[in-house]
Design a protein around this motif. Structure first.
Motif, PDB file in Angstrom:
ATOM      1  N   UNK A  72       5.339   8.943  -7.656  1.00  0.00           N
ATOM      2  CA  UNK A  72       6.005  10.221  -7.397  1.00  0.00           C
ATOM      3  C   UNK A  72       7.499  10.100  -7.694  1.00  0.00           C
ATOM      4  N   UNK A  73       8.118   9.003  -7.275  1.00  0.00           N
ATOM      5  CA  UNK A  73       9.551   8.803  -7.531  1.00  0.00           C
ATOM      6  C   UNK A  73       9.830   8.682  -9.025  1.00  0.00           C
ATOM      7  N   UNK A  74       8.981   7.959  -9.757  1.00  0.00           N
ATOM      8  CA  UNK A  74       9.171   7.849 -11.206  1.00  0.00           C
ATOM      9  C   UNK A  74       9.001   9.190 -11.904  1.00  0.00           C
TER      10      UNK A  74
ATOM     11  N   UNK B 239       0.810  -1.214   0.000  1.00  0.00           N
ATOM     12  CA  UNK B 239       0.000   0.000   0.000  1.00  0.00           C
ATOM     13  C   UNK B 239       0.845   1.267   0.000  1.00  0.00           C
ATOM     14  N   UNK B 240       1.950   1.285   0.748  1.00  0.00           N
ATOM     15  CA  UNK B 240       2.767   2.504   0.805  1.00  0.00           C
ATOM     16  C   UNK B 240       3.482   2.757  -0.516  1.00  0.00           C
ATOM     17  N   UNK B 241       3.864   1.713  -1.210  1.00  0.00           N
ATOM     18  CA  UNK B 241       4.549   1.870  -2.489  1.00  0.00           C
ATOM     19  C   UNK B 241       3.651   2.431  -3.568  1.00  0.00           C
TER      20      UNK B 241
END
Length: 115
Positions: free
Chosen positions: A98-100, A90-92
């Motif tokens: 956002x990171x991508x 769930x956190x990923x």
């Protein structure tokens, strides 16, 4: 190759909920078992067309068999395991997009190297 079939679905092949299915739609409703692979077919149809050995000469029946058999393998070996893995983290689900996006923005900001 499959765009006419997708257009038929968009333009009323499914029928209305309050009316009985048209005969043509009833015949195609027997192919509901293919619904698990429709997203894979949608994504990979043009890529698999590029792998087709005779570009420009497509036997539709043989290509559909090739496409759906490849989609079956891709959906069962790649798509469904990744969906299960993604649903369990769930956190990923918030961090990865956002990171991508940040990674791609940084890559666009890097100037081209002229040699």
């Amino acid at each position: 190759v499959l765009l006419p079939f997708q257009a038929m679905i968009l333009f009323g092949l499914a029928g209305l909920p309050s009316l009985p299915l048209p005969f043509f739609s009833y015949g195609f409703s027997k192919m509901d078992f293919l619904e698990k692979y429709s997203y894979t077919v949608y994504i990979f149809q043009f890529l698999l067309y590029g792998f087709w050995p005779q570009v420009g000469q497509v036997n539709l029946l043989v290509f559909l068999i090739f496409l759906y058999s490849s989609s079956y393998i891709i959906a069962n070996c790649i798509q469904q395991p990744i969906q299960k893995w993604w649903a369990s983290h769930q956190t990923g689900q918030l961090v990865v997009p956002v990171a991508l996006a940040a990674f791609f923005m940084v890559c666009c900001a890097i100037p081209d190297l002229q040699i």
